[in-house]
Every structure is written in structure tokens, then in C-alpha cells.
Design a protein around this motif. Structure first.
Motif, short mmCIF file in Angstrom:
data_model
loop_
_atom_site.label_atom_id
_atom_site.label_comp_id
_atom_site.label_asym_id
_atom_site.label_seq_id
_atom_site.Cartn_x
_atom_site.Cartn_y
_atom_site.Cartn_z
N LYS A 152 15.82 -22.60 -67.31
CA LYS A 152 14.35 -22.61 -67.30
C LYS A 152 13.79 -22.55 -68.70
N TYR A 194 14.53 -20.43 -58.58
CA TYR A 194 15.53 -21.34 -59.13
C TYR A 194 14.94 -22.39 -60.07
N SER A 195 13.62 -22.46 -60.15
CA SER A 195 13.02 -23.54 -60.93
C SER A 195 11.71 -23.08 -61.55
N LYS A 227 12.21 -27.62 -64.79
CA LYS A 227 13.54 -27.18 -65.21
C LYS A 227 14.09 -26.18 -64.20
N GLY A 228 15.41 -26.01 -64.25
CA GLY A 228 16.03 -25.01 -63.39
C GLY A 228 17.41 -25.41 -62.93
N LYS A 230 19.40 -27.25 -60.66
CA LYS A 230 19.28 -28.34 -59.70
C LYS A 230 20.39 -28.28 -58.65
N PHE A 326 16.12 -27.72 -55.95
CA PHE A 326 16.70 -26.67 -56.79
C PHE A 326 17.33 -25.59 -55.92
#
Length: 356
Positions: A152, A194-195, A227-228, A230, A326
Motif C-alpha cells: 500500500k 487488503y487495498s 495498491k495492495g 492483489k 484484492f
């Protein structure tokens, strides 16, 4: 009885002797004395024999009585010995049973002690295994969290999960006689587990010096990125449908710039709501963003790898959207809507239960 018999026998002997030795007998017959003597002697002999037989019988009877008594005494002793043996055997049996019971009680105690120890060892091992599993799970979770945070590129302390935050930085203030112009960068952050959906805008604001009101607002170079962690394509669910629910932002709203060095602030207004349904069986998805005037329609698109890209529509203005899955099992989505060539909306959501 025994006293009378010897007396009678003695009397007979006495009378026979007297008859045989009478001196006044004038019988001159030559053979008569001899006959009488022989008869007397015979009677004496018979009497003696009878006495001897009586005594022998009496002795035999006495011996028989003694033998009977000896036998009776022997039998009594044998019975006593038998009873003593029986008592000894009974006591031995009782002792054996007592020892057997004691041995069994000791064996039971040891077995119980061993079972309790085994159970204690099992529980201790179970607790140790659980503690180790918890430690590993915690370690894995911390490692995963670190990995996610690195992916992230933000601090979870500054940007809590489930919140949309704004942070204005790099102020340049240009005052004139009539107005004051401010140039700054606005950062929008929607942090999920997660994202994260990030947006950066260059913003120009003009304020009337007399009234203090905002007269002009210009945005340039808007950029939204996601972002994160995936989801691997192989981990995308293969059947059923699920709806992702979450939030959206546009970042372009007439909000005064924050003062320099002000911490990120939670955005409570100018937010949208996302509802996006994925049919994992057909590998398609579509949804809607509300809260920005006309609904933002996210048209049906196909899953490709771990991404969906398709057309979008905001009122009369067409555009495109893209999103990625994600999490380890596609727990989240995060994406953006582009109208024309401008990144206009950022959105994200969390998956509900998969309906099969």
C-alpha cells in the motif's frame, strides 16, 4: 463286675480242694480219690483257663478301647489339623485376595496417575501446540500486514481502515490587493484491509480578500491509483455470485485547503456509495456508484486474470472503469472511473457472502 468274677472262681477252687483232701473220708475204694482229684484239677484248670480267657478278653477289650480312644484322639487331632489347615488356607486365601486387591488398587492408582499425567501432558501439548499455532498465525498475520502495508505504501495509523481521508500539503500562497491565491496538493486515501485507493490532485483556490469567500477552484493533473495485495487469478472464486459494498470519492469538491502540517482529516461529506455484483460462474461483474448527482453506472465487464475493465456512464458523460480483486480470496475490490481522460472517481468495496 470284675471284682465278683475272681471271688466266685476262688470259691470254686477252694471247694474243689477241700473235697479232694478230706482226711475223715472212710471210703476205701482205691480209684475214687484219684478220679475226684482229676476232676478237681480239671475244674481248676478250666477255671484258670476261663480266668485267663476273661483276663485276655478284658485286656483285649481294654486294648480295643485304648485303640478306639487313640483312633478317636488321632481323628480329633486330624480334624483339628484339617481345620487348622483349612483356617490357614482360608487366611492364606484372604491374604492372597487382600494382596490382589492391594495390587489392583495400586495398579489402578498408577493407571489413574498415568492417565492423569497423560491427560495433563496432552492438555499441555495441546496448549503448547495452540500457543505455537497462535504464535505462527499471529506472526503470519503480522508478516502479511507488513507485506500489505509495504504494497500500500501508507501508514495504517494515519489512515484507518474503512475511512476516506484527505490530506492537503505543499502550500504556496500568493496574496494580491484584491485576492489571495493558494496552490496545494490534495491527497485522498480510502484504506481497506487488503487495498488502498489513492488520489493526488493539484488544486488552485482564489479567495476574495474583502469577503473571504472562495471565488475560484481549479484542479489539474488528477491521478488515482490502487495498491495492495492483489488476488492471484487462481484464487478467484469459480462459482456463485457476491456483492461488494463500499465507498467512493471524487476529491474535487469545494473544501478549503487545510493549513500546512495539519494531520489527515476524515471526509464525512462528498462521498459516494458503491454496490458491485460479481457473477463468478459467468466471470462477469457490474455495479453502481451513487452520491454524485446522476448514478455512475459501471457496465458489465468480464473478469480477466484478477481484473475487470468495462464502460462507465455518469449522466450523459461516458467513460471507462477498471477494478482489481484484492486479498487472498478476492475479499475486496478497488478501482477508479475515468471520464474522458480524467481520473474522476475512486472506489472500493468488501465482498459479502458468496451465494451459490
Amino acid at each position: 463286675m470284675n471284682l465278683k468274677k475272681p471271688t466266685i472262681t476262688a470259691a470254686i477252687l477252694f471247694s474243689l480242694t477241700a473235697c479232694g483232701s478230706g482226711g475223715n473220708n472212710t471210703d476205701t475204694t482205691p480209684n475214687k480219690p484219684n478220679i475226684q482229684n482229676e476232676q478237681s484239677q480239671k475244674k481248676v484248670a478250666d477255671a484258670r483257663k476261663a480266668e485267663e480267657a476273661r483276663k485276655a478278653k478284658e485286656a483285649a477289650a481294654q486294648k480295643a478301647e485304648e485303640a478306639r480312644k487313640a483312633k478317636e484322639e488321632a481323628e480329633q487331632k486330624a480334624e483339628e489339623a484339617r481345620k487348622a489347615k483349612e483356617t490357614a488356607e482360608q487366611k492364606a486365601e484372604e491374604a492372597r485376595k487382600a494382596k490382589e486387591a492391594a495390587d489392583k488398587a495400586e495398579a489402578d492408582r498408577k493407571a489413574k496417575e498415568a492417565a492423569e499425567k497423560a491427560e495433563a501432558d496432552r492438555k499441555a501439548k495441546e496448549a503448547a501446540d495452540k500457543a505455537e499455532a497462535d504464535r505462527k498465525a499471529k506472526e503470519a498475520a503480522e508478516k502479511l500486514e507488513q507485506e500489505i502495508n509495504q504494497l500500500k505504501g501508507i501508514s495504517a495509523d494515519a489512515y484507518p481502515e474503512g475511512k476516506i481521508m484527505r490530506h492537503d500539503t505543499d502550500h504556496v500562497t500568493t496574496p494580491t490587493e484584491e485576492e489571495t491565491q493558494k496552490h496545494f496538493q490534495r491527497h485522498m486515501v480510502y484504506n481497506q484491509k487488503y487495498s488502498v485507493i489513492l488520489a493526488d490532485y493539484e488544486i488552485e483556490q482564489s479567495y476574495n480578500n474583502n469577503t473571504g469567500s472562495l471565488e475560484n477552484l481549479d484542479f489539474s493533473n488528477p491521478k488515482i491509483e490502487i495498491k495492495g495485495l492483489k488476488t492471484e487469478p487462481a484464487k478467484i472464486p469459480q462459482e456463485g455470485t457476491a456483492t461488494y459494498s463500499g465507498k467512493a470519492f471524487d476529491g474535487i469538491f469545494q473544501q478549503p485547503a487545510q493549513e500546512p502540517f495539519t494531520p489527515p482529516t476524515q471526509v464525512d461529506e462528498h462521498l459516494g456509495n458503491l454496490s458491485y455484483t460479481v457473477n463468478f460462474t459467468n466471470k462477469t461483474g457490474s455495479g453502481t456508484i451513487t452520491g454524485f448527482g446522476p448514478n455512475v453506472e459501471l457496465k458489465e465487464g468480464k473478469i480477466s486474470g484478477s481484473r475487470i475493465s468495462a464502460d462507465a456512464q455518469h449522466g450523459r458523460e461516458p467513460g471507462k472503469y477498471s477494478l482489481d480483486f484484492f486479498g487472498k480470496d478476492a475479499e475486496e475490490i478497488g478501482g477508479k472511473v475515468t471520464l474522458g481522460d480524467v481520473d474522476s472517481f475512486g472506489f472500493g468495496g468488501t465482498r459479502g457472502e458468496i451465494q451459490k
